[in-house]
Motif scaffolding. Structure first.
Motif: not given
Length: 328
Positions: A156, A161, A276, A278, A285-288
């Motif tokens: 992430g 991010t 993944t 989000s 936004p945050y994604t990992q």
């Protein structure tokens, strides 16, 4: 105790520093064994997951997950968890947030900025190869730098991010600065807790990395000095407070609007079979990638939450906010 605990760790490892500081705070006999390349294979071969620190107990048992290890030691030496149910759960939640969320800031700062990436890789490899000479150290450093940078999206840490991670780190350290300048030496009184030492571990290694070091020294100068106090609290005596102070309540608010939604989104993605996930944190936004270990963290918190007295849950929910429902 005829044999001390042996903590095989590295100075650049936040969890190694957390465990070493905890053993000092608990006043338990132990020795620090640098995890150099010549012993790494043999030591890591004693545990299932190849991560550090690796601890050998006096009876010869090997383990390397810092939180279960330290919780199992709660009745040995000095306690690191406050006895009051509200304080105790707050400590466990903040310790978990430090380990699994503040860790994002550590990894981001270490590998996002070119100056930090070069510095950190060289430093890490020097600790692993202390007698190898500059050329071999820097050759090895180039390899670990490339490998760690390649993992950033998985955990992430991306350009997308960056605002979430750096903003959250600024917010968390603002409240830790309040602790450093507050009425007690630590989060839950004048004695160190597991949560204090988890934040210490992550941020201590950042305190020598160029970019976060500059931020901490300029904007969080007293917390920066607090890190050195937390490094060895074996001689600091004191009592627990009776109720969470302002900084603890503020950090619980961070857990409520950032960390718990992060854990919940990971859980939902795992249940759906996604690789993944989000979500939006702080309006960004945050994604990992998904992590089964972080689901285990959430389930462990829920087990403790379930066993709390109703009054304690109500008090904590008022501090955590509406997302406390994610613990139910």
């Amino acid at each position: 105790m005829s044999n001390p605990y042996k903590v095989h760790g590295a100075l650049g490892s936040p969890y190694s520093m957390k465990v070493r500081a905890a053993m000092r705070a608990k006043r338990l006999p132990h020795v620090w064994v640098p995890m150099t390349a010549d012993i790494r294979g043999d030591v890591l071969g004693q545990v299932k997951a190849p991560v550090i620190p690796v601890i050998q107990t006096p009876d010869g048992h090997w383990t390397n997950d810092s939180t279960p290890f330290l919780l199992a030691l709660e009745d040995e030496g000095r306690a690191l968890l406050p006895p009051d149910p509200v304080q105790r759960f707050a400590c466990l939640l903040l310790e978990d947030m430090a380990d699994e969320w503040t860790m994002k800031a550590m990894f981001h700062y270490r590998w996002h900025y070119a100056e930090d990436a070069e510095w950190c890789a060289n430093w890490l490899m020097y600790d692993s190869l202390p007698l190898a000479g500059r050329d071999q150290v820097e050759q090895a450093a180039a390899g670990i730098r490339e490998r760690q940078i390649s993992r950033m999206a998985l955990v992430g840490c991306t350009r997308e991010t960056k605002p979430v991670i750096e903003g959250s780190f600024a917010r968390v350290t603002k409240h830790l600065e309040e602790v450093a300048l507050g009425d007690t030496l630590f989060l839950f009184g004048n004695r160190p807790s597991l949560a204090d030492l988890a934040f210490y571990g992550q941020i201590k290694v950042m305190s020598v990395d160029p970019t976060p070091m500059a931020f901490l020294r300029k904007d969080r100068p007293y917390f920066y000095r607090w890190l050195d106090m937390a490094d060895d609290a074996s001689g600091i005596d004191g009592e627990w407070t009776e109720a969470p102070g302002g900084p603890v309540q503020a950090l619980l608010g961070v857990a409520g609007d950032t960390y718990l939604p992060f854990l919940s989104a990971n859980e939902e993605a795992l249940k759906a079979g996604h690789e993944t996930f989000s979500l939006e944190l702080d309006g960004k936004p945050y994604t990992q990638g998904v992590f089964k270990y972080q689901l285990r963290c959430l389930m462990a918190l829920r087990e403790v939450w379930k066993d709390l007295p109703d009054e304690a849950r109500s008090t904590l929910a008022g501090m955590i906010g509406t997302n406390a429902a994610m613990l139910g």
